[in-house]
Design an enzyme around this catalytic site. Structure first.
Site, PDB file in Angstrom:
ATOM      1  N   TYR A  64     -62.472 -32.949   7.387  1.00 51.01           N
ATOM      2  CA  TYR A  64     -62.229 -33.865   6.271  1.00 51.01           C
ATOM      3  C   TYR A  64     -61.829 -35.221   6.826  1.00 51.01           C
ATOM      4  O   TYR A  64     -60.694 -35.448   7.214  1.00 51.01           O
ATOM      5  CB  TYR A  64     -61.141 -33.332   5.346  1.00 51.01           C
ATOM      6  CG  TYR A  64     -61.441 -32.006   4.694  1.00 51.01           C
ATOM      7  CD1 TYR A  64     -62.744 -31.496   4.649  1.00 51.01           C
ATOM      8  CD2 TYR A  64     -60.434 -31.243   4.122  1.00 51.01           C
ATOM      9  CE1 TYR A  64     -63.011 -30.274   4.053  1.00 51.01           C
ATOM     10  CE2 TYR A  64     -60.700 -30.030   3.513  1.00 51.01           C
ATOM     11  CZ  TYR A  64     -61.974 -29.540   3.488  1.00 51.01           C
ATOM     12  OH  TYR A  64     -62.239 -28.326   2.896  1.00 51.01           O
ATOM     13  N   HIS A 132     -64.356 -22.456   9.174  1.00 53.18           N
ATOM     14  CA  HIS A 132     -64.818 -23.203   7.999  1.00 53.18           C
ATOM     15  C   HIS A 132     -66.241 -22.815   7.605  1.00 53.18           C
ATOM     16  O   HIS A 132     -66.537 -22.617   6.427  1.00 53.18           O
ATOM     17  CB  HIS A 132     -64.738 -24.700   8.321  1.00 53.18           C
ATOM     18  CG  HIS A 132     -64.713 -25.583   7.133  1.00 53.18           C
ATOM     19  ND1 HIS A 132     -64.413 -26.916   7.206  1.00 53.18           N
ATOM     20  CD2 HIS A 132     -64.955 -25.355   5.825  1.00 53.18           C
ATOM     21  CE1 HIS A 132     -64.459 -27.461   6.004  1.00 53.18           C
ATOM     22  NE2 HIS A 132     -64.796 -26.536   5.148  1.00 53.18           N
ATOM     23  N   SER A 211     -62.849 -25.295  -5.320  1.00 53.86           N
ATOM     24  CA  SER A 211     -63.598 -25.895  -6.431  1.00 53.86           C
ATOM     25  C   SER A 211     -63.539 -25.032  -7.692  1.00 53.86           C
ATOM     26  O   SER A 211     -64.572 -24.778  -8.331  1.00 53.86           O
ATOM     27  CB  SER A 211     -65.061 -26.154  -6.027  1.00 53.86           C
ATOM     28  OG  SER A 211     -65.135 -27.090  -4.988  1.00 53.86           O
ATOM     29  N   PRO A 212     -62.347 -24.566  -8.088  1.00 54.11           N
ATOM     30  CA  PRO A 212     -62.257 -23.707  -9.279  1.00 54.11           C
ATOM     31  C   PRO A 212     -62.551 -24.461 -10.571  1.00 54.11           C
ATOM     32  O   PRO A 212     -62.755 -23.836 -11.607  1.00 54.11           O
ATOM     33  CB  PRO A 212     -60.804 -23.215  -9.240  1.00 54.11           C
ATOM     34  CG  PRO A 212     -60.068 -24.312  -8.542  1.00 54.11           C
ATOM     35  CD  PRO A 212     -61.020 -24.811  -7.490  1.00 54.11           C
ATOM     36  N   GLY A 214     -65.183 -26.442 -10.805  1.00 52.29           N
ATOM     37  CA  GLY A 214     -66.584 -26.863 -10.717  1.00 52.29           C
ATOM     38  C   GLY A 214     -66.734 -28.252 -10.145  1.00 52.29           C
ATOM     39  O   GLY A 214     -67.550 -29.037 -10.612  1.00 52.29           O
ATOM     40  N   ARG A 215     -65.947 -28.543  -9.101  1.00 55.95           N
ATOM     41  CA  ARG A 215     -65.960 -29.865  -8.445  1.00 55.95           C
ATOM     42  C   ARG A 215     -65.645 -30.990  -9.436  1.00 55.95           C
ATOM     43  O   ARG A 215     -66.210 -32.074  -9.373  1.00 55.95           O
ATOM     44  CB  ARG A 215     -67.294 -30.102  -7.735  1.00 55.95           C
ATOM     45  CG  ARG A 215     -67.567 -29.056  -6.658  1.00 55.95           C
ATOM     46  CD  ARG A 215     -68.795 -29.332  -5.842  1.00 55.95           C
ATOM     47  NE  ARG A 215     -68.974 -28.295  -4.829  1.00 55.95           N
ATOM     48  CZ  ARG A 215     -68.432 -28.289  -3.615  1.00 55.95           C
ATOM     49  NH1 ARG A 215     -67.659 -29.289  -3.263  1.00 55.95           N
ATOM     50  NH2 ARG A 215     -68.649 -27.299  -2.775  1.00 55.95           N
ATOM     51  N   PHE A 217     -66.122 -30.881 -12.694  1.00 56.13           N
ATOM     52  CA  PHE A 217     -66.945 -30.871 -13.899  1.00 56.13           C
ATOM     53  C   PHE A 217     -66.169 -30.377 -15.113  1.00 56.13           C
ATOM     54  O   PHE A 217     -66.285 -30.926 -16.217  1.00 56.13           O
ATOM     55  CB  PHE A 217     -68.179 -29.996 -13.675  1.00 56.13           C
ATOM     56  CG  PHE A 217     -69.054 -29.840 -14.885  1.00 56.13           C
ATOM     57  CD1 PHE A 217     -69.929 -30.856 -15.251  1.00 56.13           C
ATOM     58  CD2 PHE A 217     -69.009 -28.687 -15.660  1.00 56.13           C
ATOM     59  CE1 PHE A 217     -70.748 -30.721 -16.370  1.00 56.13           C
ATOM     60  CE2 PHE A 217     -69.820 -28.546 -16.774  1.00 56.13           C
ATOM     61  CZ  PHE A 217     -70.688 -29.566 -17.128  1.00 56.13           C
ATOM     62  N   SER A 219     -63.138 -30.648 -15.666  1.00 54.83           N
ATOM     63  CA  SER A 219     -62.029 -31.537 -16.009  1.00 54.83           C
ATOM     64  C   SER A 219     -62.444 -32.567 -17.047  1.00 54.83           C
ATOM     65  O   SER A 219     -61.685 -32.882 -17.963  1.00 54.83           O
ATOM     66  CB  SER A 219     -61.503 -32.262 -14.760  1.00 54.83           C
ATOM     67  OG  SER A 219     -61.023 -31.339 -13.824  1.00 54.83           O
TER      68      SER A 219
END
Length: 343
Positions: A64, A132, A211-212, A214-215, A217, A219
């Protein structure tokens, strides 16, 4: 600065002794991939706020940035914060040829990566150290063998895998117990339920859901696309492309309607769905804003009946979701088999 209102319980992650907060904090978006890096003082304040609120599992990786997210966490952990944190980082993704990812699991690389992460994080031991992505050129037994040595040396406490297939998980676990598998799991990413989740449960391995939301989405739906910078990788991902997005927004609208009935936000509803998958599942939603963090923690108080779970799942049934979850399947568990260990 207001603290989150919901108490964050702790949970056993896996069967090897690790205990963490029942919800973690994904830190990637603070430094990489989701637009330009966010202001460091703000991110340090967010991390410390999350720890004060009871969220202890902090998730980062050496890729990252690369490296900048670990350096950020290293600063945030100063001043007595480290003792309150279950620190997870990852190795295995290096960048070559102008940024193309190369996955590595050879022993020399594993050891060098661990030393680098310890130095950047400013710690003597990493609580949970994940591979990873799987190096398909190196038998998984060889990679785990080196990690086992690092456990013996006190440099890491627990071993994890990310985006690993069921057979890879089994082979790894036979060398040294795997504490957690990190995988993408959300209302619209459920392919792991067929084989990987049952394998983890059979072996007593904890499940960390990245990503729970959906990245992002779940939100904000269509509004998400309006807020993405040109540097945000999601602009080029299949589910966020115009032809797919229009259909996927119908899923969001139905989730949003149900959230109104439940007197919560759509993100809390989507996150609560992940929490209801079982006591062995720890979602790690990421955010860069304290108010969003507080909202995410509020998902812990959203209760769903079996009928409500089924209703949610019907909205995001596989044939309703348009586009692959990842633009390159080679970066996921679907292509994570390694050569057999030679006798």
């Amino acid at each position: 600065m207001a603290a989150a209102l919901v108490a964050v319980p702790r949970m056993k992650l896996g069967s090897q002794g690790l205990e963490v907060s029942a919800q973690g904090l994904g830190c990637m978006g603070m430094s990489a991939y989701y637009g330009p890096p966010k202001p460091e003082p703000d991110m340090i304040a967010l991390i410390r706020h999350s720890v004060a609120a009871g969220v202890t599992l902090l998730d980062t990786a050496d890729s990252y940035g690369p490296h900048t997210n670990e350096l950020l966490l290293g600063k945030a952990l100063q001043g007595g914060v480290r003792e309150k944190v279950d620190l997870a980082t990852k190795f295995g993704v290096s960048f070559v040829d102008g940024g193309k990812p190369d996955f590595r699991g050879d022993p020399a690389y594993v050891r060098a990566a661990c030393e680098g992460s310890l130095r950047r994080l400013g710690v003597e031991c990493i609580d949970l150290y994940y591979q990873h992505r799987i190096d398909t050129r190196v038998p998984i037994e060889v990679t785990i063998g080196e990690l086992k040595k690092l456990v013996g040396e006190g440099k890491i406490k627990y071993i994890g895998l990310s985006e690993a297939s069921a057979s890879t998980i089994r082979r790894a676990h036979a060398v040294h117990p795997i504490t957690a598998v990190e995988l993408e799991w959300s209302l619209w990413s459920r392919d792991v339920e067929e084989d990987i989740i049952p394998t983890c449960r059979e072996l007593g391995i904890g499940i960390v859901a990245y990503s729970p939301l959906g990245r992002g989405f779940f939100s904000s739906g269509a509004k998400l696309m309006d807020s993405l910078s040109e540097q945000d990788v999601r602009k080029n991902w299949p589910r966020f492309q115009h032809e797919n997005l229009d259909k996927n927004l119908q899923i969001f609208e139905r989730v949003n309607e149900m959230a109104k009935r439940k007197a919560c936000t759509p993100s809390q509803l989507a996150l609560a769905w992940v929490h209801h998958q079982g006591s062995d599942v720890c979602p790690i939603p990421g955010t860069t804003k304290i108010e969003n963090f507080n909202q995410n923690v509020g998902a812990l108080s959203v209760k769903l009946t079996p009928d409500e779970m089924s209703e949610l799942e019907s909205y995001a049934a596989a044939d309703n979701v348009q586009g692959d979850r990842h633009p390159q399947a080679a970066y996921t568990w679907k292509n994570s088999e390694t050569p057999p260990l030679s006798s």
